[in-house]
Design a protein around this motif. Structure first.
Motif, mmCIF file in Angstrom:
data_model
loop_
_atom_site.group_PDB
_atom_site.id
_atom_site.type_symbol
_atom_site.label_atom_id
_atom_site.label_comp_id
_atom_site.label_asym_id
_atom_site.label_seq_id
_atom_site.Cartn_x
_atom_site.Cartn_y
_atom_site.Cartn_z
ATOM 1 N N ARG A 276 0.823 -1.204 0.000
ATOM 2 C CA ARG A 276 0.000 0.000 0.000
ATOM 3 C C ARG A 276 0.857 1.253 0.000
ATOM 4 O O ARG A 276 0.569 2.221 -0.696
ATOM 5 C CB ARG A 276 -0.928 0.005 1.217
ATOM 6 C CG ARG A 276 -2.208 -0.777 0.996
ATOM 7 C CD ARG A 276 -3.227 -0.454 2.060
ATOM 8 N NE ARG A 276 -2.793 -0.852 3.400
ATOM 9 C CZ ARG A 276 -2.878 -2.104 3.846
ATOM 10 N NH1 ARG A 276 -3.363 -3.050 3.078
ATOM 11 N NH2 ARG A 276 -2.475 -2.398 5.057
ATOM 12 N N ALA A 277 1.921 1.220 0.782
ATOM 13 C CA ALA A 277 2.793 2.395 0.855
ATOM 14 C C ALA A 277 3.435 2.664 -0.508
ATOM 15 O O ALA A 277 3.516 3.809 -0.962
ATOM 16 C CB ALA A 277 3.862 2.188 1.919
ATOM 17 N N VAL A 278 3.859 1.574 -1.162
ATOM 18 C CA VAL A 278 4.495 1.756 -2.475
ATOM 19 C C VAL A 278 3.478 2.290 -3.482
ATOM 20 O O VAL A 278 3.755 3.211 -4.248
ATOM 21 C CB VAL A 278 5.104 0.417 -2.960
ATOM 22 C CG1 VAL A 278 5.536 0.533 -4.418
ATOM 23 C CG2 VAL A 278 6.273 0.032 -2.090
ATOM 24 N N ALA A 279 2.257 1.712 -3.451
ATOM 25 C CA ALA A 279 1.219 2.170 -4.381
ATOM 26 C C ALA A 279 0.953 3.650 -4.164
ATOM 27 O O ALA A 279 0.785 4.419 -5.118
ATOM 28 C CB ALA A 279 -0.063 1.365 -4.190
ATOM 29 N N HIS A 280 0.928 4.063 -2.888
ATOM 30 C CA HIS A 280 0.680 5.466 -2.588
ATOM 31 C C HIS A 280 1.820 6.337 -3.107
ATOM 32 O O HIS A 280 1.608 7.417 -3.652
ATOM 33 C CB HIS A 280 0.535 5.627 -1.077
ATOM 34 C CG HIS A 280 0.066 6.981 -0.670
ATOM 35 N ND1 HIS A 280 -1.241 7.388 -0.864
ATOM 36 C CD2 HIS A 280 0.728 8.036 -0.134
ATOM 37 C CE1 HIS A 280 -1.359 8.640 -0.433
ATOM 38 N NE2 HIS A 280 -0.179 9.048 0.012
ATOM 39 N N ALA A 281 3.038 5.848 -2.952
ATOM 40 C CA ALA A 281 4.198 6.652 -3.346
ATOM 41 C C ALA A 281 4.310 6.774 -4.867
ATOM 42 O O ALA A 281 4.729 7.813 -5.376
ATOM 43 C CB ALA A 281 5.477 6.035 -2.772
ATOM 44 N N VAL A 282 3.945 5.719 -5.605
ATOM 45 C CA VAL A 282 4.138 5.789 -7.058
ATOM 46 C C VAL A 282 2.937 6.413 -7.776
ATOM 47 O O VAL A 282 3.000 6.654 -8.971
ATOM 48 C CB VAL A 282 4.439 4.410 -7.692
ATOM 49 C CG1 VAL A 282 5.708 3.819 -7.120
ATOM 50 C CG2 VAL A 282 3.275 3.468 -7.549
ATOM 51 N N ALA A 283 1.845 6.683 -7.025
ATOM 52 C CA ALA A 283 0.657 7.238 -7.684
ATOM 53 C C ALA A 283 0.959 8.512 -8.466
ATOM 54 O O ALA A 283 0.570 8.630 -9.636
ATOM 55 C CB ALA A 283 -0.449 7.467 -6.656
ATOM 56 N N PRO A 284 1.676 9.492 -7.870
ATOM 57 C CA PRO A 284 1.981 10.697 -8.653
ATOM 58 C C PRO A 284 2.848 10.390 -9.875
ATOM 59 O O PRO A 284 2.720 11.040 -10.909
ATOM 60 C CB PRO A 284 2.732 11.588 -7.671
ATOM 61 C CG PRO A 284 2.512 11.007 -6.335
ATOM 62 C CD PRO A 284 2.202 9.565 -6.516
ATOM 63 N N LEU A 285 3.707 9.380 -9.743
ATOM 64 C CA LEU A 285 4.574 9.021 -10.878
ATOM 65 C C LEU A 285 3.751 8.440 -12.017
ATOM 66 O O LEU A 285 3.973 8.756 -13.187
ATOM 67 C CB LEU A 285 5.632 8.005 -10.437
ATOM 68 C CG LEU A 285 6.666 8.525 -9.454
ATOM 69 C CD1 LEU A 285 7.595 7.406 -9.022
ATOM 70 C CD2 LEU A 285 7.468 9.645 -10.084
ATOM 71 N N GLU A 286 2.782 7.564 -11.666
ATOM 72 C CA GLU A 286 1.917 6.994 -12.707
ATOM 73 C C GLU A 286 1.221 8.105 -13.475
ATOM 74 O O GLU A 286 1.140 8.089 -14.705
ATOM 75 C CB GLU A 286 0.851 6.105 -12.064
ATOM 76 C CG GLU A 286 1.360 4.761 -11.611
ATOM 77 C CD GLU A 286 0.287 4.003 -10.829
ATOM 78 O OE1 GLU A 286 -0.822 4.531 -10.685
ATOM 79 O OE2 GLU A 286 0.596 2.905 -10.370
ATOM 80 N N GLU A 287 0.739 9.104 -12.718
ATOM 81 C CA GLU A 287 0.029 10.219 -13.325
ATOM 82 C C GLU A 287 0.958 10.961 -14.279
ATOM 83 O O GLU A 287 0.597 11.313 -15.402
ATOM 84 C CB GLU A 287 -0.431 11.139 -12.199
ATOM 85 C CG GLU A 287 -1.481 12.112 -12.603
ATOM 86 C CD GLU A 287 -2.036 12.855 -11.388
ATOM 87 O OE1 GLU A 287 -1.893 12.341 -10.263
ATOM 88 O OE2 GLU A 287 -2.587 13.938 -11.588
ATOM 89 N N ARG A 288 2.184 11.159 -13.819
ATOM 90 C CA ARG A 288 3.167 11.894 -14.617
ATOM 91 C C ARG A 288 3.512 11.111 -15.884
ATOM 92 O O ARG A 288 3.670 11.679 -16.960
ATOM 93 C CB ARG A 288 4.418 12.123 -13.764
ATOM 94 C CG ARG A 288 5.465 12.961 -14.396
ATOM 95 C CD ARG A 288 5.252 14.439 -14.095
ATOM 96 N NE ARG A 288 6.251 15.225 -14.815
ATOM 97 C CZ ARG A 288 5.949 16.040 -15.815
ATOM 98 N NH1 ARG A 288 4.709 16.206 -16.186
ATOM 99 N NH2 ARG A 288 6.898 16.711 -16.428
ATOM 100 N N ILE A 289 3.626 9.789 -15.755
ATOM 101 C CA ILE A 289 3.994 8.972 -16.910
ATOM 102 C C ILE A 289 2.901 9.037 -17.971
ATOM 103 O O ILE A 289 3.181 9.183 -19.164
ATOM 104 C CB ILE A 289 4.253 7.511 -16.467
ATOM 105 C CG1 ILE A 289 5.566 7.434 -15.701
ATOM 106 C CG2 ILE A 289 4.298 6.589 -17.683
ATOM 107 C CD1 ILE A 289 5.790 6.125 -14.994
#
Lengths: 211, 202
Positions: free
Chosen positions: A164-177
Protein backbone atom coordinates in the motif's frame (compact mmCIF):
# COMPACT_ATOMS: atom_id res chain seq x y z
CA UNK A 1 -22.74 36.65 -44.27
CA UNK A 2 -24.71 36.69 -41.03
CA UNK A 3 -27.56 34.91 -42.75
CA UNK A 4 -25.13 32.26 -43.94
CA UNK A 5 -23.81 31.81 -40.40
CA UNK A 6 -27.33 31.49 -39.01
CA UNK A 7 -28.04 28.92 -41.69
CA UNK A 8 -24.91 27.00 -40.73
CA UNK A 9 -25.87 27.08 -37.07
CA UNK A 10 -29.26 25.68 -38.01
CA UNK A 11 -27.62 22.95 -40.04
CA UNK A 12 -25.39 22.05 -37.12
CA UNK A 13 -28.29 21.95 -34.70
CA UNK A 14 -30.23 19.67 -37.00
CA UNK A 15 -27.53 17.18 -37.78
CA UNK A 16 -25.67 16.30 -34.59
CA UNK A 17 -22.15 16.73 -35.85
CA UNK A 18 -19.28 15.12 -34.06
CA UNK A 19 -15.56 15.17 -34.04
CA UNK A 20 -13.12 13.11 -32.13
CA UNK A 21 -9.44 13.39 -31.58
CA UNK A 22 -7.31 12.97 -28.54
CA UNK A 23 -9.11 12.31 -25.30
CA UNK A 24 -7.25 10.21 -22.75
CA UNK A 25 -8.28 8.66 -19.45
CA UNK A 26 -6.06 8.32 -16.41
CA UNK A 27 -7.28 5.82 -13.80
CA UNK A 28 -5.69 4.37 -10.70
CA UNK A 29 -6.60 2.12 -7.80
CA UNK A 30 -6.00 3.53 -4.38
CA UNK A 31 -7.18 1.38 -1.53
CA UNK A 32 -10.81 0.52 -2.16
CA UNK A 33 -11.37 3.36 -4.60
CA UNK A 34 -10.78 3.64 -8.32
CA UNK A 35 -10.31 7.26 -9.26
CA UNK A 36 -8.91 9.29 -12.10
CA UNK A 37 -9.77 11.85 -14.71
CA UNK A 38 -10.05 12.43 -18.44
CA UNK A 39 -7.87 14.92 -20.25
CA UNK A 40 -7.32 16.19 -23.75
CA UNK A 41 -3.85 16.09 -25.20
CA UNK A 42 -2.80 19.70 -25.48
CA UNK A 43 -4.98 20.89 -22.60
CA UNK A 44 -8.47 20.83 -21.16
CA UNK A 45 -10.53 18.37 -19.12
CA UNK A 46 -13.89 16.89 -20.13
CA UNK A 47 -16.22 18.24 -17.44
CA UNK A 48 -19.79 17.02 -17.23
CA UNK A 49 -18.99 14.08 -19.50
CA UNK A 50 -20.55 10.66 -18.97
CA UNK A 51 -18.25 7.96 -17.58
CA UNK A 52 -18.93 4.26 -17.17
CA UNK A 53 -16.88 1.56 -15.49
CA UNK A 54 -17.19 -2.07 -16.54
CA UNK A 55 -15.52 -5.32 -15.50
CA UNK A 56 -15.52 -7.97 -18.23
CA UNK A 57 -18.46 -6.20 -19.82
CA UNK A 58 -20.64 -5.98 -16.69
CA UNK A 59 -21.31 -2.42 -15.56
CA UNK A 60 -19.79 -1.45 -12.19
CA UNK A 61 -20.57 2.24 -11.88
CA UNK A 62 -21.33 5.30 -13.96
CA UNK A 63 -21.78 9.02 -13.56
CA UNK A 64 -20.67 12.40 -14.82
CA UNK A 65 -17.22 13.88 -14.46
CA UNK A 66 -16.82 16.90 -12.18
CA UNK A 67 -15.40 20.32 -13.10
CA UNK A 68 -11.87 18.86 -13.27
CA UNK A 69 -12.96 15.90 -15.40
CA UNK A 70 -12.57 13.57 -12.41
CA UNK A 71 -14.44 10.39 -11.49
CA UNK A 72 -14.28 7.96 -8.56
CA UNK A 73 -16.05 4.76 -7.61
CA UNK A 74 -15.65 1.91 -5.15
CA UNK A 75 -13.42 -0.89 -6.37
CA UNK A 76 -15.26 -4.19 -6.93
CA UNK A 77 -15.13 -6.64 -4.06
CA UNK A 78 -14.04 -9.51 -6.26
CA UNK A 79 -11.88 -8.59 -9.21
CA UNK A 80 -12.63 -11.20 -11.86
CA UNK A 81 -11.10 -9.35 -14.79
CA UNK A 82 -9.78 -6.08 -16.11
CA UNK A 83 -11.76 -2.98 -15.15
CA UNK A 84 -12.32 -0.51 -17.99
CA UNK A 85 -13.29 3.12 -17.47
CA UNK A 86 -14.76 4.91 -20.50
CA UNK A 87 -15.40 8.63 -20.77
CA UNK A 88 -17.79 9.84 -23.48
CA UNK A 89 -18.20 13.59 -24.00
CA UNK A 90 -21.30 12.88 -26.09
CA UNK A 91 -20.01 14.78 -29.09
CA UNK A 92 -17.75 12.11 -30.53
CA UNK A 93 -14.86 11.98 -28.08
CA UNK A 94 -14.53 8.63 -26.32
CA UNK A 95 -11.60 7.16 -24.51
CA UNK A 96 -11.05 4.11 -22.34
CA UNK A 97 -8.47 3.22 -19.73
CA UNK A 98 -8.11 -0.39 -18.59
CA UNK A 99 -6.85 -1.46 -15.18
CA UNK A 100 -5.46 -4.99 -15.14
CA UNK A 101 -6.59 -7.24 -12.25
CA UNK A 102 -3.06 -7.20 -10.80
CA UNK A 103 -3.43 -3.49 -10.10
CA UNK A 104 -6.22 -4.26 -7.66
CA UNK A 105 -4.26 -7.00 -5.97
CA UNK A 106 -1.35 -4.65 -5.42
CA UNK A 107 -3.45 -1.77 -4.20
CA UNK A 108 -5.68 -3.73 -1.85
CA UNK A 109 -3.88 -6.87 -0.75
CA UNK A 110 -5.92 -7.14 2.43
CA UNK A 111 -9.07 -7.16 0.33
CA UNK A 112 -7.69 -9.75 -2.05
CA UNK A 113 -6.87 -12.05 0.81
CA UNK A 114 -10.13 -11.18 2.56
CA UNK A 115 -12.27 -13.91 4.03
CA UNK A 116 -14.45 -14.85 1.10
CA UNK A 117 -16.67 -12.93 -1.23
CA UNK A 118 -17.75 -9.43 -0.42
CA UNK A 119 -15.37 -8.99 2.47
CA UNK A 120 -13.97 -5.82 1.03
CA UNK A 121 -16.95 -4.25 -0.65
CA UNK A 122 -16.95 -0.85 0.89
CA UNK A 123 -19.04 2.08 -0.26
CA UNK A 124 -17.39 4.93 -2.17
CA UNK A 125 -14.46 6.25 -0.26
CA UNK A 126 -12.56 9.47 -0.67
CA UNK A 127 -9.17 8.71 -2.21
CA UNK A 128 -7.34 10.79 0.35
CA UNK A 129 -8.70 9.08 3.42
CA UNK A 130 -6.75 6.26 4.97
CA UNK A 131 -7.36 3.57 2.42
CA UNK A 132 -6.56 0.75 4.80
CA UNK A 133 -9.49 1.53 7.06
CA UNK A 134 -11.90 1.17 4.14
CA UNK A 135 -10.61 -2.10 2.91
CA UNK A 136 -11.79 -4.48 5.57
CA UNK A 137 -14.95 -3.31 7.27
CA UNK A 138 -15.04 -6.57 9.23
CA UNK A 139 -11.96 -5.48 11.13
CA UNK A 140 -12.06 -1.98 12.53
CA UNK A 141 -8.28 -1.47 12.50
CA UNK A 142 -6.66 -3.76 9.94
CA UNK A 143 -3.03 -2.79 10.44
CA UNK A 144 -2.90 -3.68 14.13
CA UNK A 145 -5.12 -6.69 13.41
CA UNK A 146 -2.22 -8.33 11.63
CA UNK A 147 -0.03 -7.73 14.67
CA UNK A 148 0.28 -10.50 17.11
CA UNK A 149 0.77 -8.82 20.47
CA UNK A 150 4.17 -10.32 21.22
CA UNK A 151 5.87 -10.66 17.79
CA UNK A 152 5.25 -7.56 15.65
CA UNK A 153 3.29 -7.61 12.38
CA UNK A 154 2.75 -10.91 10.60
CA UNK A 155 4.57 -11.24 7.26
CA UNK A 156 1.26 -10.95 5.35
CA UNK A 157 0.24 -7.76 7.13
CA UNK A 158 3.71 -6.33 6.62
CA UNK A 159 3.64 -7.17 2.92
CA UNK A 160 0.22 -5.55 2.65
CA UNK A 161 1.41 -2.39 4.35
CA UNK A 162 4.49 -2.19 2.14
CA UNK A 163 2.44 -2.72 -1.01
CA UNK A 164 0.00 0.00 0.00
CA UNK A 165 2.79 2.39 0.85
CA UNK A 166 4.50 1.76 -2.48
CA UNK A 167 1.22 2.17 -4.38
CA UNK A 168 0.68 5.47 -2.59
CA UNK A 169 4.20 6.65 -3.35
CA UNK A 170 4.14 5.79 -7.06
CA UNK A 171 0.66 7.24 -7.68
CA UNK A 172 1.98 10.70 -8.65
CA UNK A 173 4.57 9.02 -10.88
CA UNK A 174 1.92 6.99 -12.71
CA UNK A 175 0.03 10.22 -13.33
CA UNK A 176 3.17 11.89 -14.62
CA UNK A 177 3.99 8.97 -16.91
CA UNK A 178 0.53 9.04 -18.49
CA UNK A 179 0.86 12.79 -19.01
CA UNK A 180 4.32 12.41 -20.57
CA UNK A 181 3.06 9.63 -22.79
CA UNK A 182 0.23 11.78 -24.11
CA UNK A 183 2.30 14.88 -24.73
CA UNK A 184 2.98 16.58 -28.04
CA UNK A 185 6.70 16.46 -28.42
CA UNK A 186 8.29 19.28 -30.37
CA UNK A 187 10.75 16.87 -31.99
CA UNK A 188 7.84 14.71 -33.21
CA UNK A 189 6.11 17.72 -34.74
CA UNK A 190 9.32 18.71 -36.49
CA UNK A 191 9.92 15.18 -37.77
CA UNK A 192 6.36 15.13 -39.10
CA UNK A 193 6.90 18.37 -40.99
CA UNK A 194 10.18 17.17 -42.46
CA UNK A 195 8.69 13.81 -43.39
CA UNK A 196 6.08 15.69 -45.42
CA UNK A 197 8.88 17.69 -47.04
CA UNK A 198 10.73 14.49 -47.82
CA UNK A 199 7.64 12.87 -49.33
CA UNK A 200 7.18 15.91 -51.57
CA UNK A 201 10.79 15.58 -52.69
CA UNK A 202 10.32 11.89 -53.45
CA UNK A 203 7.16 12.71 -55.41
CA UNK A 204 8.97 15.32 -57.46
CA UNK A 205 11.85 12.94 -58.12
CA UNK A 206 9.48 10.17 -59.20
CA UNK A 207 7.64 12.54 -61.55
CA UNK A 208 10.93 13.80 -63.01
CA UNK A 209 12.10 10.23 -63.63
CA UNK A 210 8.92 9.35 -65.46
CA UNK A 211 9.49 12.12 -67.99
CA UNK B 1 -12.31 14.44 -37.10
CA UNK B 2 -9.97 11.90 -35.53
CA UNK B 3 -12.11 8.85 -34.84
CA UNK B 4 -9.94 6.38 -32.89
CA UNK B 5 -9.56 2.66 -33.51
CA UNK B 6 -12.06 0.21 -32.11
CA UNK B 7 -15.23 2.29 -32.42
CA UNK B 8 -16.42 1.94 -36.00
CA UNK B 9 -17.89 -1.21 -37.50
CA UNK B 10 -16.06 -3.10 -40.23
CA UNK B 11 -18.35 -2.12 -43.15
CA UNK B 12 -17.93 1.57 -42.28
CA UNK B 13 -14.15 1.17 -42.04
CA UNK B 14 -13.92 -0.65 -45.36
CA UNK B 15 -16.29 1.77 -47.09
CA UNK B 16 -14.31 4.76 -45.82
CA UNK B 17 -11.01 3.20 -46.89
CA UNK B 18 -12.29 2.45 -50.40
CA UNK B 19 -13.73 5.97 -50.81
CA UNK B 20 -10.54 7.60 -49.54
CA UNK B 21 -8.38 5.40 -51.79
CA UNK B 22 -10.51 6.44 -54.76
CA UNK B 23 -10.05 10.11 -53.89
CA UNK B 24 -6.29 9.75 -53.41
CA UNK B 25 -5.98 7.75 -56.63
CA UNK B 26 -7.89 10.36 -58.65
CA UNK B 27 -5.73 13.13 -57.20
CA UNK B 28 -2.41 11.35 -57.79
CA UNK B 29 -3.31 10.65 -61.43
CA UNK B 30 -3.74 14.38 -62.00
CA UNK B 31 -0.95 15.74 -59.83
CA UNK B 32 2.07 17.43 -61.47
CA UNK B 33 5.30 18.98 -60.24
CA UNK B 34 3.70 22.39 -59.67
CA UNK B 35 1.05 20.88 -57.42
CA UNK B 36 3.32 18.70 -55.28
CA UNK B 37 5.01 21.46 -53.25
CA UNK B 38 1.66 23.08 -52.60
CA UNK B 39 0.04 19.81 -51.50
CA UNK B 40 3.02 19.29 -49.19
CA UNK B 41 2.84 22.78 -47.70
CA UNK B 42 -0.86 22.51 -46.98
CA UNK B 43 -0.42 18.99 -45.61
CA UNK B 44 2.16 20.49 -43.24
CA UNK B 45 -0.23 23.32 -42.30
CA UNK B 46 -2.99 20.81 -41.57
CA UNK B 47 -0.64 18.46 -39.71
CA UNK B 48 0.76 21.13 -37.40
CA UNK B 49 -2.30 23.39 -37.20
CA UNK B 50 -4.71 20.69 -36.16
CA UNK B 51 -2.43 19.64 -33.30
CA UNK B 52 -3.30 22.85 -31.48
CA UNK B 53 -6.46 21.99 -29.55
CA UNK B 54 -8.33 24.65 -27.63
CA UNK B 55 -10.62 23.68 -24.75
CA UNK B 56 -14.22 24.70 -25.52
CA UNK B 57 -17.03 23.80 -23.14
CA UNK B 58 -16.79 20.16 -22.11
CA UNK B 59 -14.54 19.27 -25.02
CA UNK B 60 -11.64 20.62 -27.03
CA UNK B 61 -11.50 21.63 -30.68
CA UNK B 62 -8.89 22.39 -33.30
CA UNK B 63 -8.79 23.92 -36.76
CA UNK B 64 -9.18 21.69 -39.83
CA UNK B 65 -8.36 23.97 -42.81
CA UNK B 66 -10.65 21.83 -44.98
CA UNK B 67 -12.10 24.80 -46.87
CA UNK B 68 -8.72 26.38 -47.53
CA UNK B 69 -7.24 23.07 -48.72
CA UNK B 70 -10.28 22.42 -50.92
CA UNK B 71 -9.97 25.80 -52.65
CA UNK B 72 -6.16 25.70 -53.03
CA UNK B 73 -5.72 21.99 -53.83
CA UNK B 74 -8.98 20.73 -55.31
CA UNK B 75 -8.79 16.93 -55.25
CA UNK B 76 -5.22 17.28 -53.99
CA UNK B 77 -6.78 17.62 -50.55
CA UNK B 78 -7.07 13.81 -50.39
CA UNK B 79 -3.33 12.98 -50.41
CA UNK B 80 -2.59 16.03 -48.23
CA UNK B 81 -5.04 14.94 -45.53
CA UNK B 82 -4.00 11.28 -45.76
CA UNK B 83 -0.31 12.04 -45.26
CA UNK B 84 -0.98 14.39 -42.34
CA UNK B 85 -3.34 11.90 -40.68
CA UNK B 86 -0.86 9.03 -41.05
CA UNK B 87 1.78 11.13 -39.30
CA UNK B 88 -0.60 12.26 -36.54
CA UNK B 89 -1.68 8.66 -35.92
CA UNK B 90 1.86 7.28 -35.90
CA UNK B 91 3.56 10.09 -33.98
CA UNK B 92 0.84 11.12 -31.53
CA UNK B 93 -1.80 8.41 -31.54
CA UNK B 94 -4.46 10.86 -32.79
CA UNK B 95 -7.13 8.90 -34.60
CA UNK B 96 -6.02 5.43 -35.57
CA UNK B 97 -4.52 3.39 -38.36
CA UNK B 98 -7.68 1.39 -39.12
CA UNK B 99 -9.73 4.59 -39.26
CA UNK B 100 -7.32 6.41 -41.60
CA UNK B 101 -9.59 5.91 -44.61
CA UNK B 102 -12.76 7.06 -42.86
CA UNK B 103 -11.04 10.06 -41.29
CA UNK B 104 -9.41 11.07 -44.58
CA UNK B 105 -12.72 10.81 -46.41
CA UNK B 106 -14.63 12.73 -43.72
CA UNK B 107 -12.20 15.65 -43.78
CA UNK B 108 -11.28 15.72 -47.47
CA UNK B 109 -14.66 15.24 -49.14
CA UNK B 110 -16.40 18.39 -47.78
CA UNK B 111 -13.27 20.43 -48.59
CA UNK B 112 -12.99 19.03 -52.11
CA UNK B 113 -16.71 19.55 -52.82
CA UNK B 114 -16.78 23.12 -51.46
CA UNK B 115 -13.52 23.90 -53.24
CA UNK B 116 -14.94 22.65 -56.52
CA UNK B 117 -18.23 24.49 -55.97
CA UNK B 118 -16.99 27.84 -54.61
CA UNK B 119 -13.47 27.82 -56.08
CA UNK B 120 -14.42 29.24 -59.51
CA UNK B 121 -16.49 31.98 -57.84
CA UNK B 122 -13.65 32.79 -55.43
CA UNK B 123 -11.19 33.12 -58.31
CA UNK B 124 -13.49 35.53 -60.18
CA UNK B 125 -14.38 37.65 -57.14
CA UNK B 126 -12.61 40.77 -55.84
CA UNK B 127 -10.45 40.21 -52.73
CA UNK B 128 -13.24 41.07 -50.25
CA UNK B 129 -15.67 38.89 -52.20
CA UNK B 130 -13.14 36.07 -52.28
CA UNK B 131 -12.73 36.37 -48.51
CA UNK B 132 -16.48 36.19 -47.93
CA UNK B 133 -16.88 33.14 -50.17
CA UNK B 134 -13.87 31.48 -48.56
CA UNK B 135 -15.48 32.02 -45.15
CA UNK B 136 -18.45 30.00 -46.36
CA UNK B 137 -16.09 27.29 -47.67
CA UNK B 138 -14.19 27.17 -44.36
CA UNK B 139 -17.26 27.10 -42.16
CA UNK B 140 -19.05 24.70 -44.49
CA UNK B 141 -16.17 22.24 -44.48
CA UNK B 142 -16.33 22.01 -40.68
CA UNK B 143 -20.09 21.47 -40.81
CA UNK B 144 -19.69 18.88 -43.57
CA UNK B 145 -16.99 17.11 -41.62
CA UNK B 146 -19.14 17.09 -38.51
CA UNK B 147 -22.11 15.68 -40.41
CA UNK B 148 -19.98 12.92 -41.94
CA UNK B 149 -18.41 12.03 -38.57
CA UNK B 150 -21.84 11.86 -36.94
CA UNK B 151 -23.08 9.68 -39.79
CA UNK B 152 -20.17 7.27 -39.57
CA UNK B 153 -20.59 6.98 -35.80
CA UNK B 154 -24.32 6.44 -36.12
CA UNK B 155 -23.93 3.90 -38.92
CA UNK B 156 -21.54 1.92 -36.73
CA UNK B 157 -23.66 1.91 -33.58
CA UNK B 158 -26.56 4.03 -32.32
CA UNK B 159 -24.81 4.10 -28.92
CA UNK B 160 -22.12 6.36 -30.31
CA UNK B 161 -24.48 8.86 -31.86
CA UNK B 162 -23.47 12.25 -30.47
CA UNK B 163 -25.87 14.53 -28.59
CA UNK B 164 -26.86 17.50 -30.74
CA UNK B 165 -26.91 20.15 -28.00
CA UNK B 166 -23.38 19.30 -26.80
CA UNK B 167 -22.09 19.29 -30.34
CA UNK B 168 -23.55 22.67 -31.25
CA UNK B 169 -22.22 24.30 -28.07
CA UNK B 170 -18.75 22.93 -28.78
CA UNK B 171 -18.46 23.35 -32.52
CA UNK B 172 -20.26 26.62 -33.20
CA UNK B 173 -17.16 28.57 -32.09
CA UNK B 174 -15.01 26.34 -34.32
CA UNK B 175 -17.27 26.96 -37.34
CA UNK B 176 -16.97 30.72 -36.82
CA UNK B 177 -13.20 30.70 -36.23
CA UNK B 178 -12.54 28.36 -39.15
CA UNK B 179 -14.63 30.60 -41.42
CA UNK B 180 -12.78 33.71 -40.25
CA UNK B 181 -9.32 32.20 -40.72
CA UNK B 182 -10.16 30.81 -44.16
CA UNK B 183 -11.53 34.24 -45.13
CA UNK B 184 -8.36 35.96 -43.92
CA UNK B 185 -6.07 33.56 -45.79
CA UNK B 186 -8.09 33.64 -49.04
CA UNK B 187 -8.50 37.44 -48.93
CA UNK B 188 -4.75 37.85 -48.45
CA UNK B 189 -3.93 35.42 -51.28
CA UNK B 190 -6.46 37.11 -53.60
CA UNK B 191 -4.58 40.37 -53.13
CA UNK B 192 -0.96 39.21 -53.30
CA UNK B 193 -0.99 35.90 -55.23
CA UNK B 194 -4.33 35.11 -56.90
CA UNK B 195 -2.77 32.09 -58.66
CA UNK B 196 -2.53 30.33 -55.34
CA UNK B 197 -6.32 30.08 -55.19
CA UNK B 198 -6.59 27.76 -58.20
CA UNK B 199 -5.56 24.13 -57.81
CA UNK B 200 -2.62 23.35 -60.11
CA UNK B 201 -3.87 19.92 -61.13
CA UNK B 202 -3.65 18.90 -64.77
Amino acid sequence: MIRALVLLAGLLAGTAAAEAHALRVFARVEGATVSGYGFFIGGGRPHGAAWTATMEGTPLASGETDADGRFAFAAPAEVTGAVAVTIDTREGHRATSTLAPQRFAAAAPAAARGDGAGAASSPAAAPTTDAASDEAPMEPSPAPAGLSPEAGPSPEALAGMVERAVAHAVAPLEERIVALDARLKFTDILSGLFLILGLAGMGLWALGRRR
Amino acid sequence: MHIPDGILSAPVLVGGAVAAAAGVGLALRRIDERAIPRVAILAAVFFAGSLIAVPVGPSSVHLVFGGLMGVMLGLGIFPAVLVALVLQAVLFGFGGLTTLGVNTFNIALPGALLGGLLGPMIRRASPPGAAALAAVAGAGSVVGNGVLVALTLRLSSPDYAPVASVVVATYLPLVLVEGAITAFAAGFLARVKPDALSPQLT
